[in-house]
Design a protein around this motif. Structure first.
Motif, PDB file in Angstrom:
ATOM      1  N   SER A  39      14.391  -5.756   6.654  1.00  0.00           N
ATOM      2  CA  SER A  39      13.554  -6.876   7.077  1.00  0.00           C
ATOM      3  C   SER A  39      12.061  -6.634   6.823  1.00  0.00           C
ATOM      4  N   ILE A  40      11.604  -5.384   6.855  1.00  0.00           N
ATOM      5  CA  ILE A  40      10.171  -5.164   6.629  1.00  0.00           C
ATOM      6  C   ILE A  40       9.823  -5.034   5.156  1.00  0.00           C
ATOM      7  N   GLY A  41      10.803  -4.844   4.320  1.00  0.00           N
ATOM      8  CA  GLY A  41      10.573  -4.886   2.880  1.00  0.00           C
ATOM      9  C   GLY A  41      10.251  -3.541   2.244  1.00  0.00           C
ATOM     10  N   HIS A  42      10.335  -3.572   0.928  1.00  0.00           N
ATOM     11  CA  HIS A  42      10.165  -2.380   0.102  1.00  0.00           C
ATOM     12  C   HIS A  42       8.772  -1.768   0.249  1.00  0.00           C
ATOM     13  N   ILE A  43       7.750  -2.574   0.097  1.00  0.00           N
ATOM     14  CA  ILE A  43       6.374  -2.055   0.113  1.00  0.00           C
ATOM     15  C   ILE A  43       6.016  -1.469   1.475  1.00  0.00           C
ATOM     16  N   TRP A  44       6.396  -2.153   2.552  1.00  0.00           N
ATOM     17  CA  TRP A  44       6.037  -1.660   3.889  1.00  0.00           C
ATOM     18  C   TRP A  44       6.757  -0.373   4.244  1.00  0.00           C
ATOM     19  N   ASN A  45       7.978  -0.210   3.771  1.00  0.00           N
ATOM     20  CA  ASN A  45       8.685   1.040   4.041  1.00  0.00           C
ATOM     21  C   ASN A  45       7.986   2.220   3.374  1.00  0.00           C
ATOM     22  N   TYR A  46       7.568   2.036   2.131  1.00  0.00           N
ATOM     23  CA  TYR A  46       6.829   3.107   1.470  1.00  0.00           C
ATOM     24  C   TYR A  46       5.438   3.279   2.073  1.00  0.00           C
ATOM     25  N   ALA A  47       4.832   2.202   2.530  1.00  0.00           N
ATOM     26  CA  ALA A  47       3.513   2.300   3.171  1.00  0.00           C
ATOM     27  C   ALA A  47       3.597   3.086   4.476  1.00  0.00           C
ATOM     28  N   ILE A  48       4.660   2.892   5.233  1.00  0.00           N
ATOM     29  CA  ILE A  48       4.835   3.646   6.479  1.00  0.00           C
ATOM     30  C   ILE A  48       4.985   5.134   6.170  1.00  0.00           C
ATOM     31  N   GLY A  49       5.829   5.462   5.222  1.00  0.00           N
ATOM     32  CA  GLY A  49       6.026   6.866   4.855  1.00  0.00           C
ATOM     33  C   GLY A  49       4.766   7.506   4.312  1.00  0.00           C
ATOM     34  N   MET A  50       4.112   6.837   3.380  1.00  0.00           N
ATOM     35  CA  MET A  50       2.886   7.392   2.797  1.00  0.00           C
ATOM     36  C   MET A  50       1.747   7.405   3.809  1.00  0.00           C
ATOM     37  N   GLY A  51       1.725   6.422   4.700  1.00  0.00           N
ATOM     38  CA  GLY A  51       0.700   6.398   5.744  1.00  0.00           C
ATOM     39  C   GLY A  51       0.841   7.576   6.696  1.00  0.00           C
ATOM     40  N   ALA A  52       2.065   7.919   7.046  1.00  0.00           N
ATOM     41  CA  ALA A  52       2.292   9.072   7.922  1.00  0.00           C
ATOM     42  C   ALA A  52       1.888  10.365   7.226  1.00  0.00           C
ATOM     43  N   ILE A  53       2.183  10.462   5.940  1.00  0.00           N
ATOM     44  CA  ILE A  53       1.784  11.659   5.186  1.00  0.00           C
ATOM     45  C   ILE A  53       0.265  11.735   5.084  1.00  0.00           C
ATOM     46  N   ALA A  54      -0.387  10.615   4.834  1.00  0.00           N
ATOM     47  CA  ALA A  54      -1.855  10.592   4.770  1.00  0.00           C
ATOM     48  C   ALA A  54      -2.457  10.942   6.126  1.00  0.00           C
ATOM     49  N   ALA A  55      -1.872  10.435   7.201  1.00  0.00           N
ATOM     50  CA  ALA A  55      -2.354  10.746   8.545  1.00  0.00           C
ATOM     51  C   ALA A  55      -2.207  12.242   8.834  1.00  0.00           C
ATOM     52  N   ALA A  56      -1.144  12.850   8.317  1.00  0.00           N
ATOM     53  CA  ALA A  56      -0.953  14.293   8.497  1.00  0.00           C
ATOM     54  C   ALA A  56      -2.110  15.066   7.871  1.00  0.00           C
ATOM     55  N   PHE A  57      -2.544  14.636   6.692  1.00  0.00           N
ATOM     56  CA  PHE A  57      -3.655  15.331   6.048  1.00  0.00           C
ATOM     57  C   PHE A  57      -4.975  15.078   6.745  1.00  0.00           C
ATOM     58  N   VAL A  58      -5.126  13.913   7.342  1.00  0.00           N
ATOM     59  CA  VAL A  58      -6.328  13.659   8.150  1.00  0.00           C
ATOM     60  C   VAL A  58      -6.342  14.586   9.355  1.00  0.00           C
TER      61      VAL A  58
END
Length: 64
Positions: A39-58
């Motif tokens: 339901s949230i779609g392809h782009i948002w699923n990858y955005a959630i994953g990449m966002g969490a990885i980016a937040a880890a580096f922050v």
């Protein structure tokens, strides 16, 4: 400042990073059969994953 200093940083860094990678792996393998991922779609699923990885580096920038 907390009495433990920045002892929390590695735990949060590793947790966020693993969460992000796990989200992307789960979505890539079985995401088509998980209703909320569909339901949230392809782009948002990858955005959630990449966002969490980016937040880890922050978070990693707080490590001393």
């Amino acid at each position: 400042q907390l009495s433990g200093g920045r002892d929390w940083v590695p735990w949060v860094f590793i947790s966020l990073g693993l969460f992000g990678v796990a989200w992307i792996v789960v979505y890539s393998i079985v995401g088509g059969s998980i209703p909320f991922m569909v339901s949230i779609g392809h782009i948002w699923n990858y955005a959630i994953g990449m966002g969490a990885i980016a937040a880890a580096f922050v978070v990693a920038t707080f490590w001393k």
